[in-house]
Design an enzyme around this catalytic site. Structure first.
Site, PDB file in Angstrom:
ATOM      1  CG  HIS A 183     -49.721 -54.122  40.034  1.00 43.12           C
ATOM      2  ND1 HIS A 183     -51.025 -54.428  40.279  1.00 43.12           N
ATOM      3  CD2 HIS A 183     -49.669 -53.598  38.787  1.00 43.12           C
ATOM      4  CE1 HIS A 183     -51.757 -54.069  39.234  1.00 43.12           C
ATOM      5  NE2 HIS A 183     -50.956 -53.567  38.312  1.00 43.12           N
ATOM      6  CD  GLU A 424     -57.412 -53.061  32.920  1.00 41.89           C
ATOM      7  OE1 GLU A 424     -56.417 -53.755  33.189  1.00 41.89           O
ATOM      8  OE2 GLU A 424     -57.477 -51.849  33.160  1.00 41.89           O
ATOM      9  CG  ASP A 448     -56.585 -55.985  36.197  1.00 44.89           C
ATOM     10  OD1 ASP A 448     -56.662 -56.536  37.307  1.00 44.89           O
ATOM     11  OD2 ASP A 448     -55.962 -54.926  36.010  1.00 44.89           O
ATOM     12  CB  CYS A 495     -50.390 -53.844  27.007  1.00 44.60           C
ATOM     13  SG  CYS A 495     -51.813 -53.426  28.010  1.00 44.60           S
TER      14      CYS A 495
HETATM   15  C1  PEP Z   1     -53.394 -55.743  32.799  1.00 42.59           C
HETATM   16  O1  PEP Z   1     -54.280 -55.737  33.653  1.00 42.59           O
HETATM   17  O2  PEP Z   1     -53.165 -56.709  32.035  1.00 42.59           O
HETATM   18  C2  PEP Z   1     -52.522 -54.556  32.625  1.00 42.59           C
HETATM   19  C3  PEP Z   1     -51.699 -54.448  31.613  1.00 42.59           C
HETATM   20  O3  PEP Z   1     -52.585 -53.593  33.573  1.00 42.59           O
HETATM   21  P1  PEP Z   1     -51.976 -53.753  35.058  1.00 42.59           P
HETATM   22  O4  PEP Z   1     -51.181 -55.038  35.076  1.00 42.59           O
HETATM   23  O5  PEP Z   1     -51.154 -52.555  35.338  1.00 42.59           O
HETATM   24  O6  PEP Z   1     -53.202 -53.834  35.896  1.00 42.59           O
HETATM   25 MG    MG Z   2     -54.883 -53.884  34.633  1.00 41.25          MG
END
Ligand code: PEP
Ligand code: MG
Length: 534
Positions: A183, A424, A448, A495
């Site tokens: 993140h 995910e 994820d 995404c």
């Molecule tokens: C992901 O896991 O790909 C996602 C878009 O969510 P985050 O990166 O916020 O966990």
């Molecule tokens: Mg995620």
């Protein structure tokens, strides 16, 4: 000058500036012998620190066992008594008494074979340091000396720590931990801060205040550059800016492939500024709004009213659909003021929808705020980390309950809000056909999904980049999800960071994907790639 190479690029770009090395601050322990007439006031000084620390721990959040246990430790009768004796009999000052007594406890715990007791050592150290900082009036702030724009160098930074640094003071980031999907990398990308992560082996080589060139395209770092080198990198930087400007010319063009097939390209955002910027570059839809970022960089949970205002602003600002994901905390996204129980494997534990559905103080204000805001635009609600259809059904029931409540209160709510889920987890992929029957859209979180498919902690530099960009098992998972979506007539978008990768987008288009949501900095480059795709 000295050139270093290493780590992983988490956010591309070039920065030239001074190094600001974040070091953990160690408290010094003052030692002096007290006079007879000072003993009572010294003990009172210690008791005031006990009160302050225990109140601080209890007001942070009172329903988790960790902080409550730490607060108990501060007030532990036998510790209070021992500190009193040390002050009165040994005439030690309060800092020394606290330090020595907590050290004795630590030494005892270290000898223990019991894993639980050993873990308590962390609590003892934290409580001890809190008491010592209060006694000395020192509060930890690793950025207190950061006064001019610098390249920040640290072993690790949590999203909330990063967000507390004034943005105009961060030119670049070099972190020992992390990976391109962590993140902290997403935040760096979103803020357009050049960043190299997983550079643990380089960290000891930096000196505070030295001049650096950080090239996050090539993962090169030059220490004390020559004038020639600075000019060379300034030219490189200008070239990238020109390319960026060229990409900006795409703004008025539709997102279509070479043969004219329309592709839905949306943007990922985490705050209102990003939604504004996305709109300025011609991005119509917000495909993923990570709502947890509204919860960071503050001291308490945002109220229903605060959230309503934020969602309303976003909906009014965006042109098209706004997909808001419900709170997704845990894993590498802790909320500092809302600690969750300590876990050995946080990514396999209490995170995302699991925490959300368990705690009314989280789901109720957010769902009500979203429903109230729904009349101001084109809202879609997205639930993260779904592993089982019952979780989705429960989340929808809670949403329905909030809706009924609002209608009963006379509040208007949009009659059709599409409900989607993040795909995910491998379980969601395998169950996609069933899940698709209970929701209106899928959004694939490849960050994820890659982590859970290949069992590679997304923040761990040793395993994070072990596989190629689009390994076979991930391709199969993507295709299975797309097939389930198509058969059930629901749209499927991607995404995760993969969608924003220029080397992957062609393969994803070839697999049949027609919807993507990407970080703001990737919007134009991906649009350019789509235009060139046959
Ligand atoms: C992901 O896991 O790909 C996602 C878009 O969510 P985050 O990166 O916020 O966990
Ligand atoms: Mg995620």
């Amino acid at each position: 000058m000295n050139k270093l190479h290493g780590g992983i690029s988490a956010s591309e770009g070039i920065a030239i500036g001074q190094a600001y090395v974040v070091t953990k601050k160690y408290l010094t322990i003052p030692k002096h012998i007290l006079f007879e007439n000072q003993l009572s006031s010294e003990y009172q000084r210690y008791l005031s620190a006990v009160d302050a620390v225990s109140n601080q721990l209890l007001t942070l959040h009172d329903s988790t066992s960790i902080l409550a246990a730490q607060a108990e430790l501060v007030r532990d009768d036998s510790i209070l008594m021992q500190v009193k004796l040390a002050i009165e009999q040994k005439r030690s000052n309060a800092e020394l008494a606290v330090y020595e007594i907590y050290q004795d406890y630590l030494a005892l715990l270290e000898q223990s074979e019991d894993a639980y007791l050993k873990e308590r050592a962390t609590d003892i150290i934290e409580v001890r340091d809190l008491l010592l900082s209060h006694l000395q009036g020192v509060l930890f702030n690793p950025f207190e000396n950061l006064t001019r724009p610098s390249i920040i160098i640290a072993e690790d930074l949590s999203p909330s720590e990063t967000l507390t640094i004034p943005m105009n003071l961060i030119k670049g980031l070099i972190l020992g931990q992390g990976s391109s999907n962590s993140h902290i990398a997403l935040i760096a990308k979103s803020l357009e801060i050049p960043a190299i992560v997983a550079a643990k082996e380089l960290l000891p080589q930096f000196t505070n205040g030295e001049e650096l060139i950080l090239d996050a395209y090539e993962t090169d770092i030059i220490q004390n550059p020559t004038t020639n080198q600075k000019e060379k990198y300034q030219t490189k930087l200008r070239e990238f800016l020109v390319l960026k400007e060229e990409d900006a010319n795409l703004t008025s063009l539709p997102v279509i492939t070479l043969r004219g097939k329309p592709i839905k390209l949306s943007g990922n955002a985490m705050n209102l500024e990003e939604v504004t910027k996305l709109r300025q570059i011609g991005c119509q839809h917000i495909g993923l709004f990570r709502s947890e970022f509204l919860y960071l960089n503050r001291n308490n949970l945002p109220s229903e009213q605060e959230q309503y205002q934020a969602y309303k602003d976003i909906l009014l600002l965006a042109d098209g659909e706004v997909t808001i994901r419900t709170l997704d905390i845990g894993g590498d996204k802790p909320l500092p003021y809302y600690p969750l129980p300590a876990e050995n494997n946080p990514f396999l534990g209490y995170r995302g929808i699991r925490v959300f559905l368990d705690r009314e103080e989280l789901w109720k204000p957010q769902l009500r705020a979203l429903l109230k805001a729904s009349v101001h635009g084109n809202l879609r609600i997205l639930f993260p980390m779904i592993t089982d259809v019952n979780e989705l059904i429960l989340a929808k029931q809670m949403l329905a309950m909030c809706k009924e409540e609002l209608i009963h209160e006379g509040v208007s709510v949009s009659s059709k809000i599409p409900i989607g889920i993040m795909i995910e987890t491998p379980a969601a992929v395998l169950d996609a056909d069933v899940l698709a029957k209970h929701c209106d859209f899928f959004s694939i979180g490849t960050n994820d999904l890659t982590q859970y498919l290949f069992i590679i902690d997304r923040t761990n530099p040793f395993v994070g980049n072990r596989y190629g960009l689009l390994p076979d098992a991930l391709q199969s998972a993507l295709s299975m999800t797309l097939k389930a979506g198509k058969e059930n007539h629901i749209p499927v978008s991607i995404c995760g960071e993969l969608a924003g990768n220029e080397s992957a987008i062609n393969a994803l288009l070839t697999l049949g994907f027609e919807e993507f949501s990407v970080p703001i900095t990737r919007f134009n480059p991906i649009k350019r790639c789509i235009h060139k795709h046959p």
